[in-house]
Design a protein around this motif. Structure first.
Motif, PDB file in Angstrom:
ATOM      1  N   LYS A  39       0.298  -1.578  -1.054  1.00 41.76           N
ATOM      2  CA  LYS A  39       0.055  -0.196  -1.467  1.00 41.76           C
ATOM      3  C   LYS A  39       0.865   0.798  -0.631  1.00 41.76           C
ATOM      4  CE  LYS A  39      -4.590  -1.288  -3.150  1.00 41.76           C
ATOM      5  NZ  LYS A  39      -6.036  -1.002  -3.065  1.00 41.76           N
ATOM      6  N   HIS A  83       9.304  -6.107  -4.162  1.00 43.71           N
ATOM      7  CA  HIS A  83       8.583  -5.059  -4.890  1.00 43.71           C
ATOM      8  C   HIS A  83       7.109  -5.442  -5.026  1.00 43.71           C
ATOM      9  CE1 HIS A  83       8.652  -2.130  -8.569  1.00 43.71           C
ATOM     10  NE2 HIS A  83       7.801  -1.767  -7.635  1.00 43.71           N
ATOM     11  N   ASP A 119       3.999   3.511  -0.412  1.00 41.71           N
ATOM     12  CA  ASP A 119       4.681   4.400  -1.363  1.00 41.71           C
ATOM     13  C   ASP A 119       5.528   5.474  -0.671  1.00 41.71           C
ATOM     14  OD1 ASP A 119       2.750   6.005  -0.287  1.00 41.71           O
ATOM     15  OD2 ASP A 119       1.827   6.607  -2.169  1.00 41.71           O
ATOM     16  N   MET A 166       3.843  -3.331  -3.589  1.00 46.61           N
ATOM     17  CA  MET A 166       2.679  -2.941  -4.390  1.00 46.61           C
ATOM     18  C   MET A 166       1.391  -3.534  -3.820  1.00 46.61           C
ATOM     19  SD  MET A 166       4.016  -2.936  -8.354  1.00 46.61           S
ATOM     20  CE  MET A 166       4.512  -4.663  -8.365  1.00 46.61           C
TER      21      MET A 166
END
Length: 252
Positions: A139, A132, A141, A136
């Protein structure tokens, strides 16, 4: 010099428990170490699998750690082997090393790692959290990646984190890109169980607002969601309404 296909086939043959094959594989590897021939990721990957198949994971790790600048594909291979052999701490350490050296993983590679963590369950929670972090940091998504993370947290015993991430999906409008993505989110709720009932009800309301309440592809997973979230009576009402509206139900 031999090409990649030859080395891959050779290491595949040498992955058996036959002592002669064992010696041959080791001799070929030692020869390669002293040669100037550059090895591709595919050849190194076949070498890692050769040692793993013979129950010598420590040698697979040694080969990987001898690489100067492993690619993301090499990290994926060795981490997958470690997870498959119960070396969860080692897998976490390797992923942490990848983070340290700013290794960029492809989206499908991260989905693969997340799926592996889901399969293992609670023992892989720390590893899943590291994935995770990587997501992040890069970046990323996409719906498929975030969905795999949600399922990972649920399977690893952290349903609250799964719901929290699912809420982020809604707030970021990731699931509202199209009807297919929106409907797929209902299946996420199904996997979370009773703890996600309220979120499921909100999605049901959004389905009505988007005039998808006559769409069998939306209603079918909604029926499944209410059943798995502890409201079978609501599932029955939805099913009866489908029949009354002359909607042919999918397999439920």
């Amino acid at each position: 010099p031999l090409n990649d296909a030859c080395f891959i086939e050779l290491f595949k043959i040498c992955s058996t428990q036959d002592p002669k094959a064992h010696k041959l594989g080791q001799a070929v590897f030692e020869k390669l170490l002293t040669s100037s021939q550059k090895l591709s990721d595919n050849v190194i990957n076949s070498l890692l699998h050769m040692y793993e198949q013979r129950g010598e994971m420590f040698k697979s790790v040694q080969v990987f750690e001898s690489l100067e600048a492993p690619s993301s594909g090499m990290y994926l291979s060795i981490i997958r082997l470690c997870l498959n052999n119960g070396l969860y701490t080692k897998a976490s350490n390797l992923l942490e090393r990848a983070l340290k050296y700013d290794v960029k993983f492809k989206e499908n590679q991260l989905v693969t790692l997340t799926t592996l963590a889901s399969t293992i369950g609670p023992k892989a929670l720390l590893f899943g959290k590291q994935i995770h972090q990587q997501v992040m940091r890069q970046k990323l998504d996409s719906l498929i990646l975030l969905t795999s993370l949600i399922q990972m947290y649920n399977k690893c015993g952290e349903p609250n984190l799964a719901i929290e991430l699912s809420d982020q999906l809604t707030s970021q409008d990731v699931i509202s890109q199209d009807d297919v993505s929106f409907i797929n989110n209902i299946y996420i709720i199904c996997s979370l169980g009773p703890s996600a009932l309220e979120k499921g009800k909100k999605i049901h309301q959004q389905i009505i607002e988007r005039q998808l309440d006559k769409n069998v592809k939306a209603i079918t997973p909604l029926i499944q969601m209410y059943t798995k979230c502890g409201e079978p009576n609501t599932s029955i009402k939805l099913y009866d309404q489908m029949i009354a509206d002359n909607i042919t139900p999918n397999e439920i």
